[in-house]
Design a protein around this motif. Structure first.
Motif, PDB file in Angstrom:
ATOM      1  N   LYS A  12       0.777  -1.201   0.130  1.00  0.00           N
ATOM      2  CA  LYS A  12       0.059   0.016   0.166  1.00  0.00           C
ATOM      3  C   LYS A  12       0.898   1.262   0.097  1.00  0.00           C
ATOM      4  O   LYS A  12       1.819   1.289   0.789  1.00  0.00           O
ATOM      5  CB  LYS A  12      -1.009   0.053   1.099  1.00  0.00           C
ATOM      6  CG  LYS A  12      -1.925   1.044   1.361  1.00  0.00           C
ATOM      7  CD  LYS A  12      -2.725   1.017   2.546  1.00  0.00           C
ATOM      8  CE  LYS A  12      -3.700   2.075   2.601  1.00  0.00           C
ATOM      9  NZ  LYS A  12      -4.961   1.717   1.797  1.00  0.00           N
ATOM     10  N   SER A  13       0.573   2.207  -1.117  1.00  0.00           N
ATOM     11  CA  SER A  13       1.166   3.467  -0.991  1.00  0.00           C
ATOM     12  C   SER A  13       2.683   3.325  -1.814  1.00  0.00           C
ATOM     13  O   SER A  13       3.294   4.257  -1.554  1.00  0.00           O
ATOM     14  CB  SER A  13       1.310   4.178   0.499  1.00  0.00           C
ATOM     15  OG  SER A  13       0.257   5.031   0.708  1.00  0.00           O
ATOM     16  N   THR A  46       1.079   6.270   5.095  1.00  0.00           N
ATOM     17  CA  THR A  46       0.849   6.239   3.586  1.00  0.00           C
ATOM     18  C   THR A  46       1.643   7.072   2.951  1.00  0.00           C
ATOM     19  O   THR A  46       2.190   8.222   3.506  1.00  0.00           O
ATOM     20  CB  THR A  46      -0.616   6.202   3.201  1.00  0.00           C
ATOM     21  OG1 THR A  46      -1.010   7.592   3.668  1.00  0.00           O
ATOM     22  CG2 THR A  46      -1.489   5.351   4.120  1.00  0.00           C
ATOM     23  N   ALA A  47       1.669   7.225   1.439  1.00  0.00           N
ATOM     24  CA  ALA A  47       2.172   8.240   0.952  1.00  0.00           C
ATOM     25  C   ALA A  47       1.638   9.892   1.062  1.00  0.00           C
ATOM     26  O   ALA A  47       1.862  10.849   0.774  1.00  0.00           O
ATOM     27  CB  ALA A  47       2.220   7.871  -0.400  1.00  0.00           C
ATOM     28  N   ARG A 217     -11.570  11.283  -3.063  1.00  0.00           N
ATOM     29  CA  ARG A 217     -10.369  11.398  -3.450  1.00  0.00           C
ATOM     30  C   ARG A 217      -9.461  12.575  -2.208  1.00  0.00           C
ATOM     31  O   ARG A 217     -10.451  13.088  -1.736  1.00  0.00           O
ATOM     32  CB  ARG A 217      -9.999  11.927  -4.693  1.00  0.00           C
ATOM     33  CG  ARG A 217     -10.684  11.105  -5.552  1.00  0.00           C
ATOM     34  CD  ARG A 217     -10.663   9.617  -5.726  1.00  0.00           C
ATOM     35  NE  ARG A 217      -9.402   9.205  -5.644  1.00  0.00           N
ATOM     36  CZ  ARG A 217      -9.187   8.439  -6.488  1.00  0.00           C
ATOM     37  NH1 ARG A 217      -9.784   7.653  -7.313  1.00  0.00           N
ATOM     38  NH2 ARG A 217      -7.782   7.869  -6.298  1.00  0.00           N
ATOM     39  N   CYS A 218      -8.653  12.090  -2.127  1.00  0.00           N
ATOM     40  CA  CYS A 218      -7.559  12.756  -0.911  1.00  0.00           C
ATOM     41  C   CYS A 218      -6.529  13.452  -1.453  1.00  0.00           C
ATOM     42  O   CYS A 218      -6.236  13.402  -2.783  1.00  0.00           O
ATOM     43  CB  CYS A 218      -7.266  11.786   0.036  1.00  0.00           C
ATOM     44  SG  CYS A 218      -6.035  10.568  -0.472  1.00  0.00           S
ATOM     45  N   VAL A 219      -5.677  13.717  -0.483  1.00  0.00           N
ATOM     46  CA  VAL A 219      -4.520  14.572  -1.103  1.00  0.00           C
ATOM     47  C   VAL A 219      -3.482  13.702  -1.931  1.00  0.00           C
ATOM     48  O   VAL A 219      -2.486  14.356  -2.526  1.00  0.00           O
ATOM     49  CB  VAL A 219      -3.788  15.266  -0.019  1.00  0.00           C
ATOM     50  CG1 VAL A 219      -3.203  14.485   0.806  1.00  0.00           C
ATOM     51  CG2 VAL A 219      -2.721  16.419  -0.323  1.00  0.00           C
ATOM     52  N   MET A 220      -3.539  12.367  -1.907  1.00  0.00           N
ATOM     53  CA  MET A 220      -2.798  11.837  -2.396  1.00  0.00           C
ATOM     54  C   MET A 220      -2.654  11.835  -4.045  1.00  0.00           C
ATOM     55  O   MET A 220      -1.617  11.501  -4.713  1.00  0.00           O
ATOM     56  CB  MET A 220      -2.752  10.260  -1.910  1.00  0.00           C
ATOM     57  CG  MET A 220      -1.911   9.266  -2.610  1.00  0.00           C
ATOM     58  SD  MET A 220      -1.809   7.637  -1.682  1.00  0.00           S
ATOM     59  CE  MET A 220      -0.893   6.699  -2.420  1.00  0.00           C
TER      60      MET A 220
END
Length: 271
Positions: A12-13, A46-47, A217-220
């Motif tokens: 993950k990430s 996470t990233a 969706r998020c900042v990733m």
């Protein structure tokens, strides 16, 4: 419509891999997100917090995992017998620790103390019961076995991003690549952008899926995977065109009805 591409992410990430065909398991594509990274207190990392994790390439050879990255030589990963409980969302899940060597390797990349954990039993984690059946399972993805996006929706989003930039007197940016959104399956040939919002069930090749919900969706998605720096897009433009319930949306989550195999070029049918 057809299946344009498939992608899986062993850890993950970290970086993803495109494949021409894949086994669909109840919990996701084969090899997808069976590993994750935690901090020294057992909290998921996470990233979103550590963008350099995206420079890690995790490769699977059968069940054997090897990490490669820009900071150190390749590292074969050997899980231990030690287990601990990690909370994902609101769900506690028991994971197996992957040892001190993997911890040191990833800590050197992240610049902080982290550890690698493995979901040895992928039937252990249920999906959110609000959007799935009691028997549905998911690996270590954010919430659901697969994420579907369409090229038509990305094309429209990129047009909107250019419009937003020009309205603000900014230079028109290069189009965002699909890998920013970390999909499992990408569909080509949708009749309209964001048509997937209204899909309830689909068939890819011979495998049928339920569309459980949209994907917020998020900042990733704002991380440039070449520089590992965060920008404003696509969140800025999604907030203008695709915001409701206090979130921004791109793509939809899938739950397979049964195992099967899918391949690039497979036909896609709305059921």
């Amino acid at each position: 419509m057809k299946l344009a591409s498939m992608h899986y992410y062993p850890v993950k990430s970290t970086a993803g891999h495109e494949v021409r065909e894949a086994e669909v398991h109840p919990w996701g594509l084969a090899g997808d997100r069976r590993y994750l990274i935690t901090d020294e207190h057992g909290e998921v990392v996470t990233a979103r917090e550590e963008p350099r994790l995206l420079s890690c390439v995790a490769r699977l050879d059968g069940d054997a995992l090897t990490l490669t990255g820009p900071h150190a030589g390749p590292l074969p990963v050997t899980p231990t017998a030690s287990r601990s409980t990690v909370t994902m969302g609101r769900t506690p899940i028991e994971l197996t620790d992957c040892g001190d060597d993997a911890a040191r390797w990833l800590s050197g990349l992240a610049g902080r103390q982290v550890r690698l954990k493995w979901l040895d039993d992928p039937t252990r984690r249920p999906v959110n019961p609000q959007y799935g059946l009691p028997t549905d399972r998911v690996s270590l993805a954010d919430g659901y076995p697969l994420l579907l996006t369409t090229t038509a929706s990305l094309d429209r989003l990129n047009d909107w991003i250019v419009e937003t930039a020009l309205e603000r007197g900014e230079e028109a940016p290069a189009p965002l690549p699909m890998h920013r959104f970390r999909p499992s399956v990408v569909i080509d040939g949708a009749a309209e952008p964001f048509a997937e919002d209204g899909w309830k069930r689909i068939r890819i090749g011979a495998v049928e899926f339920r569309v459980s919900k949209g994907c917020d969706r998020c900042v990733m998605t704002t991380i440039d995977t070449a520089t590992y720096t965060k920008g404003k897009e696509p969140i800025r433009t999604l907030s203008r065109h695709r915001k409701w319930d206090g979130k921004v949306w791109f793509g939809v989550n899938l739950i397979p009805d049964a195992p099967g195999r899918i391949a690039q070029g497979d036909s896609v049918t709305i059921l």
